[in-house]
Design a protein around this motif. Sequence first.
Motif, PDB file in Angstrom:
ATOM      1  N   GLN A 157       7.262 -22.529  19.394  1.00 48.92           N
ATOM      2  CA  GLN A 157       8.340 -21.696  19.947  1.00 48.92           C
ATOM      3  C   GLN A 157       9.097 -22.437  21.045  1.00 48.92           C
ATOM      4  O   GLN A 157      10.319 -22.322  21.155  1.00 48.92           O
ATOM      5  N   ILE A 202      11.582 -15.263  17.201  1.00 52.09           N
ATOM      6  CA  ILE A 202      11.266 -16.652  17.550  1.00 52.09           C
ATOM      7  C   ILE A 202       9.916 -17.047  16.948  1.00 52.09           C
ATOM      8  O   ILE A 202       9.749 -18.175  16.478  1.00 52.09           O
ATOM      9  N   ARG A 251      13.166 -23.131  21.893  1.00 49.54           N
ATOM     10  CA  ARG A 251      13.796 -22.881  23.201  1.00 49.54           C
ATOM     11  C   ARG A 251      14.449 -24.166  23.730  1.00 49.54           C
ATOM     12  O   ARG A 251      15.525 -24.119  24.316  1.00 49.54           O
ATOM     13  N   ARG A 259      15.361 -13.289  21.203  1.00 51.44           N
ATOM     14  CA  ARG A 259      16.147 -14.158  20.331  1.00 51.44           C
ATOM     15  C   ARG A 259      16.022 -13.671  18.893  1.00 51.44           C
ATOM     16  O   ARG A 259      14.941 -13.302  18.448  1.00 51.44           O
TER      17      ARG A 259
END
Length: 94
Positions: free
Chosen positions: A38, A27, A42, A59
């Motif tokens: 970031q 990420i 999300r 992730r």
Amino acid sequence: MNKEDTDIIMEDTTMSAVKAYRRIYSINEAAEELKVHQQTLRNWERHQLIVPMRAAQRRIYTEKDVSICRKIKEFSLKGISLKRIKELIKNISI
């Protein structure tokens, strides 16, 4: 099969899938590459615009994921709503 066995199998399967890609991003790396926070990534995930793979609760973004994120960012900068972007992304092959 207990939860621990299932987790190990899932992680092994995910890691095999990850190895199939030339380039993968964490990420942090994806956010840096895209010049977004970031939390933005999300948020896009929460809105189901992007669905990165996961390995060990982390992730993992593929080149395709990053390309989709570039399109999302492009549309977003033009003032298009995330709801509309979701519709547009479905119709784009990257």
